[in-house]
Design a protein around this motif. Structure first.
Motif, PDB file in Angstrom:
ATOM      1  N   THR A 107      25.484 -17.282  38.784  1.00 20.98           N
ATOM      2  CA  THR A 107      26.809 -17.899  38.847  1.00 20.98           C
ATOM      3  C   THR A 107      26.887 -18.761  40.103  1.00 20.98           C
ATOM      4  O   THR A 107      27.443 -19.861  40.069  1.00 20.98           O
ATOM      5  CB  THR A 107      27.930 -16.834  38.851  1.00 20.98           C
ATOM      6  OG1 THR A 107      27.636 -15.846  39.841  1.00 20.98           O
ATOM      7  CG2 THR A 107      28.050 -16.152  37.505  1.00 20.98           C
ATOM      8  N   ALA A 160      35.674 -29.573  29.268  1.00 16.80           N
ATOM      9  CA  ALA A 160      34.871 -28.386  28.944  1.00 16.80           C
ATOM     10  C   ALA A 160      34.009 -27.992  30.138  1.00 16.80           C
ATOM     11  O   ALA A 160      33.905 -26.802  30.467  1.00 16.80           O
ATOM     12  CB  ALA A 160      33.996 -28.658  27.726  1.00 16.80           C
ATOM     13  N   SER A 164      34.548 -24.433  31.989  1.00 18.18           N
ATOM     14  CA  SER A 164      33.412 -23.488  32.049  1.00 18.18           C
ATOM     15  C   SER A 164      33.069 -23.165  33.497  1.00 18.18           C
ATOM     16  O   SER A 164      32.799 -21.998  33.835  1.00 18.18           O
ATOM     17  CB  SER A 164      32.166 -24.080  31.380  1.00 18.18           C
ATOM     18  OG  SER A 164      32.508 -24.719  30.195  1.00 18.18           O
ATOM     19  N   ILE A 167      35.355 -20.622  34.882  1.00 16.08           N
ATOM     20  CA  ILE A 167      35.075 -19.265  34.390  1.00 16.08           C
ATOM     21  C   ILE A 167      33.906 -18.671  35.197  1.00 16.08           C
ATOM     22  O   ILE A 167      33.938 -17.507  35.606  1.00 16.08           O
ATOM     23  CB  ILE A 167      34.775 -19.283  32.878  1.00 16.08           C
ATOM     24  CG1 ILE A 167      36.053 -19.666  32.115  1.00 16.08           C
ATOM     25  CG2 ILE A 167      34.253 -17.925  32.401  1.00 16.08           C
ATOM     26  CD1 ILE A 167      35.854 -19.959  30.654  1.00 16.08           C
TER      27      ILE A 167
END
Lengths: 223, 245
Positions: A107, A160, A164, A167
């Motif tokens: 991440t 998008a 994303s 998130i």
């Protein structure tokens, strides 16, 4: 320097640099809410920020150092930790650790890549030059940041990517906020559950707060 | 109870190992996990095969010697329980059980389920002690210690050094062990004297032994047979920062 040689010291560097960037992210989110005030407030906010170039560059410099430290020691610690556990179990089971916690490196790297894209997109304005605020002033002659953001997020692909990325940021923060408190030693029996729950709440709020912009613009709620 | 076991067999250090299947039949639910392995080993010895090597000593949950990862969890499925105190009634007849040794760079496998945990001893040798003048026995309560501090110190001192925290940690870190030792001594006035040096040399020794660093997954706390809390790791971090100031 002993602090950077010691495992505990490097973890503290990770926590402090992480918290610094978190503070920036929170301020960034609060600043972005001027989008809801329309072109006037957003463009006024953006040009106000640029009225103090010295201050802005000081903050940018600090952030760059924090970013560098966080990425460098994040990768270094991950490699060391992987080396410390060379053989996996045949039956792998976790009782407490989370998906987010075990995938901080991924991440983190994704957020790093997103930051590069985000800077090219809105700061250096090279990915979409046809809508760059720098070359499209608003009626008052200020860079039209509002319109640049609007035109960007009306595109599905850009929205998008941003949603994303937020998130992914949320996943990263869901582990890192409580982890940071633990690493700098701000934990005891009473504060521990608060740090875990509070960290999760802050992570969700930040994700929703940022993701709201592409969502309300793409769906046409914000015009 | 009839069980199917998959046990890690490895003839020696640096030798290749693999899981082998064994049947454990006619096991009483009142047996401990180690007694179940004793039965399996007895069968192996009768059959002329090499018995499964595993560490054990007191068999009453206080020595910290038994060390097996059972179905992916160090010390098995029951909380705050060592392997020797894990009873077969927690399993069902027909279960399949995977038994593996502790896994970490700092814990090389010696044979089958036995790993070398002397790295933990070397962390202790680095600073897990207090230097005192020997001589006459001091008067009780000559040094007053607040009850809360004494309690916290004793909670940390419950650590039996089994290494389950290392085995459970995705980073192979010995932070919970080291933190328990650091906190246990730092909470008492006798240990305060050397607290700053201790936290530095013990964490340094931990790194030198090849343990990873703590990234706050808290798997260690979840498997610790003595319920040592990760708040002691925060305490270690505080002690570390204090030592640098």
């Amino acid at each position: 320097m002993y602090l950077l040689r010691s495992q505990v010291g490097r973890k503290i560097v990770m926590a402090v640099s992480g918290f610094s960037m978190l503070a920036f992210v929170v301020v960034h989110l609060l600043g972005n809410t001027s989008m809801y005030g329309g072109p006037g407030s957003m463009n006024a906010y953006a040009s106000a920020l640029h009225r103090f170039p010295l201050l802005i560059w000081l903050f940018r410099l600090i952030l760059m150092v924090m970013f560098y430290l966080h990425v460098f020691y994040g990768i270094a610690l991950k490699l060391e930790n992987r080396d410390a556990k060379p053989e996996p179990y045949v039956v792998e089971k976790y009782k407490q650790s989370t998906f987010a916690g075990r995938n901080m490196i991924w991440t983190g790297l994704l957020i790093g890549a997103f930051v590069v894209y985000h800077l090219l997109h809105f700061t250096f304005q090279v990915t979409n030059p046809q809508i760059s605020a720098g070359s499209h002033p608003d009626a008052m002659g200020r860079p039209d940041v509002f319109m640049m953001v609007m035109l960007s997020f009306r595109k599905l692909a850009i929205s998008a990517v941003y949603i994303s990325a937020m998130i992914v940021l949320g996943l990263h923060l869901s582990h890192s906020i409580q982890s940071g408190f633990q690493t700098v030693g701000l934990n005891n029996d009473r504060s521990f559950p608060i740090a875990i729950k509070g960290g999760m709440v802050v992570a969700i709020l930040i994700t929703l707060g940022f993701a709201a912009f592409p969502i309300v613009i793409f769906t046409g709620i914000l015009r | 109870m009839d069980l199917t076991l998959y046990v890690w067999r490895q003839s020696g250090p640096d030798k290749p190992g693999r899981l082998e299947e064994y049947k454990a039949n006619g096991i009483s639910p009142d047996m401990s996990f180690l007694e179940m392995l004793d039965v399996v080993n007895q069968d192996l010895i009768r059959a002329g095969e090499e018995p499964i090597a595993f560490d054990h000593d007191c068999r009453e949950g206080i020595c910290g010697t038994c060390s097996q990862v059972i179905n992916g969890i160090p010390h098995g499925p029951v909380e705050k329980t060592t392997v020797c105190q894990l009873h077969m009634r927690h399993f069902k007849s027909g279960d399949t059980i995977y038994i593996e040794p502790w896994r970490a760079r700092a814990f090389p496998v010696m044979k089958d389920l036995i790993v070398d945990r002397s790295a933990l001893d070397r962390i202790m040798q680095a600073g897990g002690y207090v230097s005192v003048h020997t001589g006459g026995v001091p008067d009780a309560n000559a040094v007053l210690i607040p009850k809360d501090d004494a309690d916290a110190s004793m909670d940390a001192a419950e650590c039996i050094g089994c290494g389950a925290c290392v085995a459970a940690c995705p980073n192979g870190s010995a932070m919970l062990f080291t933190a328990a030792k650091v906190a246990h001594l730092a909470k008492l006035p006798q240990g305060r004297v050397e607290a700053a040096r201790r936290v530095c040399v013990m964490t340094e020794a931990m790194m030198q032994e090849g343990f990873g660093s703590c990234s706050n997954h808290y798997e260690c706390q979840a498997v610790c047979p003595k319920g040592i809390k990760v708040q002691f790791i925060a305490k270690l971090n505080r002690e570390f920062m204090k030592s640098r100031m």
